[in-house]
Design a protein around this motif. Structure first.
Motif, PDB file in Angstrom:
ATOM      1  N   UNK A   1      45.191 -11.764  -8.475  1.00  0.00           N
ATOM      2  CA  UNK A   1      45.679 -10.544  -9.085  1.00  0.00           C
ATOM      3  C   UNK A   1      44.916 -10.742 -10.391  1.00  0.00           C
ATOM      4  N   UNK A   2      43.486 -10.950 -10.681  1.00  0.00           N
ATOM      5  CA  UNK A   2      42.825 -10.771 -11.852  1.00  0.00           C
ATOM      6  C   UNK A   2      41.762  -9.609 -11.569  1.00  0.00           C
ATOM      7  N   UNK A   3      42.184  -8.418 -12.062  1.00  0.00           N
ATOM      8  CA  UNK A   3      41.335  -7.199 -11.556  1.00  0.00           C
ATOM      9  C   UNK A   3      39.850  -7.693 -12.248  1.00  0.00           C
ATOM     10  N   UNK A   4      39.138  -6.861 -11.532  1.00  0.00           N
ATOM     11  CA  UNK A   4      37.684  -6.783 -12.087  1.00  0.00           C
ATOM     12  C   UNK A   4      36.366  -7.290 -11.324  1.00  0.00           C
ATOM     13  N   UNK A   5      36.674  -8.304 -10.277  1.00  0.00           N
ATOM     14  CA  UNK A   5      35.881  -9.060  -9.757  1.00  0.00           C
ATOM     15  C   UNK A   5      35.707  -8.668  -8.257  1.00  0.00           C
ATOM     16  N   UNK A   6      34.551  -7.968  -7.790  1.00  0.00           N
ATOM     17  CA  UNK A   6      34.619  -7.244  -6.483  1.00  0.00           C
ATOM     18  C   UNK A   6      34.563  -8.444  -5.565  1.00  0.00           C
ATOM     19  N   UNK A   7      34.952  -8.444  -4.305  1.00  0.00           N
ATOM     20  CA  UNK A   7      34.834  -9.490  -3.499  1.00  0.00           C
ATOM     21  C   UNK A   7      34.901  -8.958  -1.880  1.00  0.00           C
ATOM     22  N   UNK A   8      34.204  -9.667  -1.052  1.00  0.00           N
ATOM     23  CA  UNK A   8      34.103  -9.263   0.278  1.00  0.00           C
ATOM     24  C   UNK A   8      35.097 -10.150   1.123  1.00  0.00           C
ATOM     25  N   UNK A   9      35.527  -9.463   2.279  1.00  0.00           N
ATOM     26  CA  UNK A   9      36.093 -10.500   3.468  1.00  0.00           C
ATOM     27  C   UNK A   9      35.232 -10.274   4.596  1.00  0.00           C
ATOM     28  N   UNK A  10      35.140 -11.409   4.961  1.00  0.00           N
ATOM     29  CA  UNK A  10      34.311 -11.726   6.206  1.00  0.00           C
ATOM     30  C   UNK A  10      34.948 -12.056   7.404  1.00  0.00           C
ATOM     31  N   UNK A  11      34.511 -11.231   8.502  1.00  0.00           N
ATOM     32  CA  UNK A  11      34.838 -11.565   9.977  1.00  0.00           C
ATOM     33  C   UNK A  11      34.118 -12.546  10.628  1.00  0.00           C
ATOM     34  N   UNK A  12      34.559 -13.616  11.010  1.00  0.00           N
ATOM     35  CA  UNK A  12      33.801 -14.734  11.496  1.00  0.00           C
ATOM     36  C   UNK A  12      34.309 -15.171  12.875  1.00  0.00           C
ATOM     37  N   UNK A  13      33.130 -16.078  13.403  1.00  0.00           N
ATOM     38  CA  UNK A  13      33.303 -16.108  14.662  1.00  0.00           C
ATOM     39  C   UNK A  13      33.245 -15.261  16.074  1.00  0.00           C
ATOM     40  N   UNK A  14      32.317 -14.426  15.636  1.00  0.00           N
ATOM     41  CA  UNK A  14      31.918 -13.071  16.432  1.00  0.00           C
ATOM     42  C   UNK A  14      30.808 -13.627  17.457  1.00  0.00           C
ATOM     43  N   UNK A  15      30.379 -13.003  18.458  1.00  0.00           N
ATOM     44  CA  UNK A  15      29.403 -13.261  19.303  1.00  0.00           C
ATOM     45  C   UNK A  15      28.009 -12.877  18.375  1.00  0.00           C
ATOM     46  N   UNK A  16      28.193 -11.921  17.558  1.00  0.00           N
ATOM     47  CA  UNK A  16      26.979 -11.564  16.831  1.00  0.00           C
ATOM     48  C   UNK A  16      27.126 -12.185  15.440  1.00  0.00           C
ATOM     49  N   UNK A  17      27.865 -13.272  15.229  1.00  0.00           N
ATOM     50  CA  UNK A  17      27.699 -13.909  13.812  1.00  0.00           C
ATOM     51  C   UNK A  17      28.726 -13.511  12.957  1.00  0.00           C
ATOM     52  N   UNK A  18      28.944 -13.949  11.812  1.00  0.00           N
ATOM     53  CA  UNK A  18      29.647 -13.474  10.713  1.00  0.00           C
ATOM     54  C   UNK A  18      29.243 -11.948  10.231  1.00  0.00           C
ATOM     55  N   UNK A  19      29.988 -11.123   9.683  1.00  0.00           N
ATOM     56  CA  UNK A  19      29.704  -9.752   9.283  1.00  0.00           C
ATOM     57  C   UNK A  19      30.993  -9.429   8.132  1.00  0.00           C
ATOM     58  N   UNK A  20      30.523  -8.501   7.346  1.00  0.00           N
ATOM     59  CA  UNK A  20      31.327  -8.215   6.148  1.00  0.00           C
ATOM     60  C   UNK A  20      32.335  -7.393   6.940  1.00  0.00           C
ATOM     61  N   UNK A  21      33.724  -7.604   6.775  1.00  0.00           N
ATOM     62  CA  UNK A  21      34.792  -6.717   7.434  1.00  0.00           C
ATOM     63  C   UNK A  21      35.143  -5.710   6.226  1.00  0.00           C
ATOM     64  N   UNK A  22      35.352  -6.076   4.855  1.00  0.00           N
ATOM     65  CA  UNK A  22      35.825  -5.131   4.009  1.00  0.00           C
ATOM     66  C   UNK A  22      35.262  -5.682   2.552  1.00  0.00           C
ATOM     67  N   UNK A  23      35.113  -4.591   1.638  1.00  0.00           N
ATOM     68  CA  UNK A  23      34.560  -4.844   0.497  1.00  0.00           C
ATOM     69  C   UNK A  23      35.600  -4.572  -0.545  1.00  0.00           C
ATOM     70  N   UNK A  24      36.105  -5.266  -1.545  1.00  0.00           N
ATOM     71  CA  UNK A  24      37.151  -4.845  -2.509  1.00  0.00           C
ATOM     72  C   UNK A  24      36.789  -4.965  -3.732  1.00  0.00           C
TER      73      UNK A  24
END
Length: 154
Positions: free
Chosen positions: A131-154
């Protein structure tokens, strides 16, 4: 019966019907089971406690297991080291690594992709529980047949 009496009786019947229709739905909504999330965390980690509060406020049922070393849980559940964070959770067959927001977890459970889980790698300052605002980050989906990918950007 006077016009006012007939109107009152109609309104009362309509209200009773609406109440009868609404109450079972309200009772069913209250009785719906909460999604169970099992969390492994260091007993002294304050940001982990912040994430637990965030998840509970979002309606999840959390079982918290405080352990001296969370690394074996991460390794046993196939979380790549590059995606490690401070706590690890399991929910409905998925791994949730770190400060993943409740909305991302709800989406995961709704879409049910073929994957091991989600990670908010490291400890993003703006993430849920930090909860320290101002720094964007990504949530990653992993362990998929196609490899890791970005699930969401915040």
């Amino acid at each position: 019966m006077s016009g006012t009496g007939a109107l009152r009786k109609t309104v009362t019947r309509r209200g009773a019907l609406l109440l009868a229709l609404a109450v079972p739905g309200a009772v069913a909504a209250q009785a719906a089971p909460l999604v169970r999330v099992e969390v492994w965390q260091d007993p002294t980690c304050g940001c982990c406690e912040g994430w637990v509060r965030h998840m509970r406020a979002a309606g999840f049922d959390l079982a918290v297991r405080k352990v001296a070393d969370v690394r074996p849980m991460k390794a046993a559940n196939g979380v790549p080291e590059a995606l490690w964070s401070c706590h690890t959770a399991m929910v409905d067959g998925y791994v949730v690594e770190g400060h993943v927001p409740a909305a991302d977890l709800r989406r995961l459970l709704a879409e049910r992709p073929q994957a091991r889980g989600l990670s908010a790698p490291g400890m993003p300052p703006s993430s849920s529980g930090m909860d320290i605002p101002g720094t964007p980050y990504e949530v990653v989906l992993f362990g998929t047949p196609g490899g890791e990918r970005t699930w969401a950007r915040h």
